[in-house]
Design a protein around this motif. Structure first.
Motif, PDB file in Angstrom:
ATOM      1  N   LEU A   1       8.377   1.128  -7.787  1.00 20.55           N
ATOM      2  CA  LEU A   1       7.692   0.820  -6.521  1.00 20.55           C
ATOM      3  C   LEU A   1       6.363   0.109  -6.780  1.00 20.55           C
ATOM      4  O   LEU A   1       6.073  -0.919  -6.180  1.00 20.55           O
ATOM      5  CB  LEU A   1       7.467   2.104  -5.715  1.00 20.55           C
ATOM      6  N   VAL A   2       5.557   0.657  -7.697  1.00 17.88           N
ATOM      7  CA  VAL A   2       4.251   0.042  -7.964  1.00 17.88           C
ATOM      8  C   VAL A   2       4.428  -1.317  -8.641  1.00 17.88           C
ATOM      9  O   VAL A   2       3.741  -2.274  -8.311  1.00 17.88           O
ATOM     10  CB  VAL A   2       3.382   0.942  -8.856  1.00 17.88           C
TER      11      VAL A   2
ATOM     12  N   ILE B   1       3.612   9.867 -14.319  1.00 18.21           N
ATOM     13  CA  ILE B   1       3.250   8.455 -14.196  1.00 18.21           C
ATOM     14  C   ILE B   1       3.154   7.873 -15.596  1.00 18.21           C
ATOM     15  O   ILE B   1       2.634   8.494 -16.508  1.00 18.21           O
ATOM     16  CB  ILE B   1       1.923   8.242 -13.437  1.00 18.21           C
TER      17      ILE B   1
ATOM     18  N   LEU C   1       3.983   1.494  -1.041  1.00 18.70           N
ATOM     19  CA  LEU C   1       4.712   1.636  -2.301  1.00 18.70           C
ATOM     20  C   LEU C   1       3.805   2.142  -3.418  1.00 18.70           C
ATOM     21  O   LEU C   1       4.255   2.836  -4.324  1.00 18.70           O
ATOM     22  CB  LEU C   1       5.333   0.299  -2.714  1.00 18.70           C
ATOM     23  N   SER C   2       2.513   1.793  -3.338  1.00 21.05           N
ATOM     24  CA  SER C   2       1.592   2.214  -4.400  1.00 21.05           C
ATOM     25  C   SER C   2       1.077   3.625  -4.183  1.00 21.05           C
ATOM     26  O   SER C   2       0.518   4.223  -5.097  1.00 21.05           O
ATOM     27  CB  SER C   2       0.391   1.273  -4.463  1.00 21.05           C
TER      28      SER C   2
ATOM     29  N   LEU D   1       8.486   5.962  -9.299  1.00 24.39           N
ATOM     30  CA  LEU D   1       7.099   5.580  -9.024  1.00 24.39           C
ATOM     31  C   LEU D   1       6.783   4.214  -9.648  1.00 24.39           C
ATOM     32  O   LEU D   1       6.126   3.376  -9.038  1.00 24.39           O
ATOM     33  CB  LEU D   1       6.139   6.637  -9.576  1.00 24.39           C
ATOM     34  N   GLY D   2       7.284   4.003 -10.867  1.00 21.22           N
ATOM     35  CA  GLY D   2       6.978   2.766 -11.584  1.00 21.22           C
ATOM     36  C   GLY D   2       7.592   1.546 -10.929  1.00 21.22           C
ATOM     37  O   GLY D   2       6.951   0.504 -10.827  1.00 21.22           O
TER      38      GLY D   2
ATOM     39  N   LEU E   1       0.840  -1.204   0.000  1.00 23.55           N
ATOM     40  CA  LEU E   1       0.000   0.000   0.000  1.00 23.55           C
ATOM     41  C   LEU E   1       0.872   1.250   0.000  1.00 23.55           C
ATOM     42  O   LEU E   1       0.617   2.211  -0.714  1.00 23.55           O
ATOM     43  CB  LEU E   1      -0.903  -0.001   1.230  1.00 23.55           C
TER      44      LEU E   1
ATOM     45  N   PHE F   1      -1.568  -7.292  -1.255  1.00 19.59           N
ATOM     46  CA  PHE F   1      -2.131  -6.368  -0.267  1.00 19.59           C
ATOM     47  C   PHE F   1      -3.541  -5.989  -0.688  1.00 19.59           C
ATOM     48  O   PHE F   1      -3.942  -6.186  -1.844  1.00 19.59           O
ATOM     49  CB  PHE F   1      -1.260  -5.109  -0.138  1.00 19.59           C
ATOM     50  N   ARG F   2      -4.286  -5.447   0.250  1.00 20.50           N
ATOM     51  CA  ARG F   2      -5.661  -5.066  -0.054  1.00 20.50           C
ATOM     52  C   ARG F   2      -5.656  -3.890  -1.044  1.00 20.50           C
ATOM     53  O   ARG F   2      -4.874  -2.966  -0.891  1.00 20.50           O
ATOM     54  CB  ARG F   2      -6.382  -4.667   1.230  1.00 20.50           C
TER      55      ARG F   2
ATOM     56  N   ALA G   1       5.277  -3.796  -6.038  1.00 20.37           N
ATOM     57  CA  ALA G   1       4.122  -4.073  -5.176  1.00 20.37           C
ATOM     58  C   ALA G   1       3.124  -4.969  -5.907  1.00 20.37           C
ATOM     59  O   ALA G   1       2.576  -5.911  -5.321  1.00 20.37           O
ATOM     60  CB  ALA G   1       3.464  -2.763  -4.752  1.00 20.37           C
TER      61      ALA G   1
ATOM     62  N   LEU H   1       4.248  -8.463  -3.994  1.00 20.69           N
ATOM     63  CA  LEU H   1       3.516  -8.382  -2.733  1.00 20.69           C
ATOM     64  C   LEU H   1       2.045  -8.691  -2.953  1.00 20.69           C
ATOM     65  O   LEU H   1       1.564  -8.727  -4.095  1.00 20.69           O
ATOM     66  CB  LEU H   1       3.666  -6.973  -2.145  1.00 20.69           C
TER      67      LEU H   1
ATOM     68  N   VAL I   1      -5.353  -1.000  -7.718  1.00 19.73           N
ATOM     69  CA  VAL I   1      -4.161  -0.300  -8.212  1.00 19.73           C
ATOM     70  C   VAL I   1      -3.830  -0.765  -9.623  1.00 19.73           C
ATOM     71  O   VAL I   1      -3.548   0.046 -10.514  1.00 19.73           O
ATOM     72  CB  VAL I   1      -2.956  -0.532  -7.263  1.00 19.73           C
TER      73      VAL I   1
ATOM     74  N   TYR J   1       2.204   6.672  -6.560  1.00 19.79           N
ATOM     75  CA  TYR J   1       1.674   6.477  -7.909  1.00 19.79           C
ATOM     76  C   TYR J   1       0.177   6.770  -7.933  1.00 19.79           C
ATOM     77  O   TYR J   1      -0.319   7.499  -8.797  1.00 19.79           O
ATOM     78  CB  TYR J   1       1.947   5.042  -8.368  1.00 19.79           C
TER      79      TYR J   1
END
Lengths: 327, 300
Positions: free
Chosen positions: B111-112, B169, A50-51, B108-109, A48, B121-122, B115, B119, B127, A54
């Motif tokens: 990291l997303v 982005i 990390l996102s 940014l790219g 969460l 995650f909820r 993830a 990972l 996303v 963005y």
């Protein structure tokens, strides 16, 4: 949903190792807190975090303008001096009515259809042809790949300058054609200008699609080709029965991307013709610039934008149906 | 050429059919080579002509003018375009805009992408849906409202931030990173977890070094966009001192600069200056456009 995901995470590697023996009294509470946090936020709450940046950007430069644009299309919006508060009354479908009644808008959308009719088949056939050749060729493979890709990495502003140089009245193309040169010439000919732009865009983007097809071809299992060969299938037969079905997902993607790109055509008509002659190369994006920013009617431009996106979406869905069902 | 048997098939006995196939095979190969050659020729000719046109003293559109005639060669066009637009300043503006976009996109790219791929995650699905949504909706829908917001409300006209903001982005970069992280076998991450590494530590010490090729690919893919971008910087920069080269060159070519000795040549000279950095960078790094071999991560 939560329980399902929990069960899933427990069945995964390290989850089982931790949960199987009952934990000692000391580390029981932090583990429980962690569990509860994970039940709410998922297995890795770090995701969460990390996102977040963005997502924030998506909201600021994408979702908010998107909502703003939709709002604008249904209201009477115009530019005012900074700090001046003026009412922007809700006008329902007035902006859309104005757009639909405008012959220049209808012409601009029609021009996109002309563009697609030329651009789509040309792009798919040429990209597949070159990719098939590239997949099998032994020598100069790198040279070919790089050559096809160079137009794609070069600025439209730069390549369009050469195309103007080549295609204007006394340019080298007309010199080569001699008496066959079209009259009126390419850039001033309302029947040829949109096909010319379509050919330019095909030339510019082809390398990108060749690479996509090449990746798709390399994903087709070699055994299928071998098996077809053993069964006595010739090269053409193998291409039709093994290669074509194998690259269908890529074809579908290429068609989709071409359609999306079509909606964005702006620089080409702006630099080549300014939308002329007689609006023959006007595109919705260029019209949005002229109406929204030059003529100060952003609400009308926003309405054109919504219609454009809707048209692109419908075309994309239709193309997906067609390219994925064909068998 | 016809005998390029792969090691795997070299051992198997060849059928007679395959032998008789060879003559046709040679013809097919020659035809294939010719088609590829024509394709390369058509792709490159405009670039050749761009350079020749930029070096012409007088505009020569005759067929003979396709050749760089020694009597008609000059560098005056570069001087000419530089007297109308500040080439160096425009290049610098292009560079700043590009660097800003690439920097934001990479950070940014990555990291997303990490993830989404590694990972769970909820909100992960949401996303990912956002990433695809950004990719699917054309910029043109946002053009007018973004212009109103950035220029009228944020007051970012004629500023680097205003130029960079909409491109910060980039879904393609996210998808590249996600794809690379997905290609890395899960065992690599699980091994680090069993060794007791925290998720953050895994990202910094395991994941980032492994996707270095993806960083390069994402960099090359995203460099092209802002460097070549015309529409958005054209909308937000009216001050010539802030315009990237693509914008100032377009304005120059639209202005019909008749005071130039060879106006078309001057535009083509500017086009060369705009095209060369992107093409050279692509040529230098083109082999990185192939996916890297990540199998080595599990060896040993």
């Amino acid at each position: 949903m939560t329980t399902l995901r929990d069960a899933e995470s427990r069945s995964k590697g390290w989850g089982t190792a931790r949960s199987a023996p009952p934990p000692g009294r000391g580390d029981r509470r932090p583990t429980q807190r962690r569990r509860r946090l994970q039940r709410i936020l998922g297995e890795h709450p770090l995701g969460l975090l990390l996102s977040a940046p963005y997502t924030a950007f998506v909201v600021i430069v994408f979702l908010v303008p998107f909502g703003f644009g939709v709002w604008m299309a249904f209201h009477d919006f115009f530019f005012t001096a900074p700090g001046v508060a003026v009412p922007h009354p809700f006008v329902g479908l007035d902006n859309f009515r104005q757009v639909v009644d405008d012959a220049s808008v209808r012409q601009a959308f029609g021009n996109l259809l002309v563009f697609l009719v030329v651009n789509l088949p040309l792009t798919v056939v040429l990209a597949l042809l070159l990719a098939t050749g590239l997949d099998a060729v032994v020598h100069w493979k790198g040279f070919f790949r790089v050559s096809y890709y160079i137009p794609y990495v070069t600025a439209s502003v730069a390549t369009l300058a050469v195309w103007i140089f080549m295609f204007n009245g006394n340019g080298v193309v007309n010199r080569l054609l001699g008496d066959l040169a079209p009259d009126p010439t390419w850039l001033a000919n309302q029947h040829l200008i949109m096909p010319l732009i379509a050919v330019y865009v095909t030339w510019k983007n082809l390398g990108f699609y060749v690479l996509l097809f090449l990746a798709g071809l390399q994903a087709v299992p070699q055994e299928l080709h071998e098996a077809a060969k053993v069964d006595g299938a010739g090269a053409w037969r193998r291409f039709r029965t093994v290669t074509l079905p194998g690259v269908r997902p890529v074809t579908s993607l290429v068609v989709l991307l071409s359609i999306i790109m079509t909606g964005q055509i702006f620089t080409e008509p702006y630099l080549l013709t300014g939308g002329g002659p007689n609006g023959a190369s006007m595109t919705p994006a260029l019209l949005m610039y002229q109406k929204g920013i030059q003529q100060g009617k952003p609400d009308v431009a926003a309405a054109i934008g919504m219609i454009l996106v809707l048209a692109v979406m419908i075309l994309s869905l239709v193309s997906r149906r067609l390219t994925e069902r064909r068998s | 050429m016809a005998t390029n048997a792969t090691p795997a098939t070299a051992g198997t006995p060849r059928t007679t059919e395959e032998h008789s196939d060879r003559a046709g095979h040679g013809l097919l190969a020659a035809l294939r080579f010719a088609v590829l050659l024509v394709g390369a020729f058509l792709a490159l000719v405009p670039f050749y002509y761009m350079i020749v046109g930029a070096l012409q003293k007088e505009r020569d559109t005759s067929i003979l003018g396709l050749l760089p005639l020694p009597g008609n060669l000059t560098l005056d066009n570069f001087v000419g375009v530089n007297s109308s637009i500040d080439l160096l300043g425009s290049l610098l503006n292009s560079l700043i805009m590009t660097a800003g976009v690439v920097g934001c996109t990479l950070v940014l790219g990555l990291l997303v992408g990490y993830a989404l791929a590694v990972l769970s995650f909820r909100g992960q699905g949401l996303v990912f849906a956002l990433v695809l949504l950004v990719q699917a909706i054309p910029f043109q829908l946002l053009m007018v409202p973004l212009y109103v917001m950035v220029v009228r409300y944020f007051n970012l006209a004629d500023s680097y931030l205003g130029m960079i903001l909409p491109f910060a982005i980039n879904s393609v970069a996210v998808l590249i990173f996600r794809q690379y992280f997905l290609q890395i076998p899960r065992d690599v991450f699980d091994a680090a977890r069993i060794d007791g590494a925290s998720e953050l530590r895994i990202l910094v010490s395991v994941a980032v070094p492994l996707v270095r090729p993806a960083v390069l690919t994402a960099m090359l893919v995203t460099f092209i966009g802002p460097w070549n971008e015309f529409l958005w910087p054209f909308l937000v920069t009216k001050d010539a001192a802030m315009q990237p080269l693509a914008v100032s060159l377009a304005n120059f070519s639209q202005a019909n600069s008749t005071f130039q000795a060879n106006p078309m040549g001057a535009v083509l000279a500017g086009a060369c200056v705009l095209a060369i950095p992107a093409v050279v960078l692509f040529l230098l790094f083109q082999r990185h456009f192939k996916s890297a071999n990540l199998g080595s991560a599990l060896k040993g």
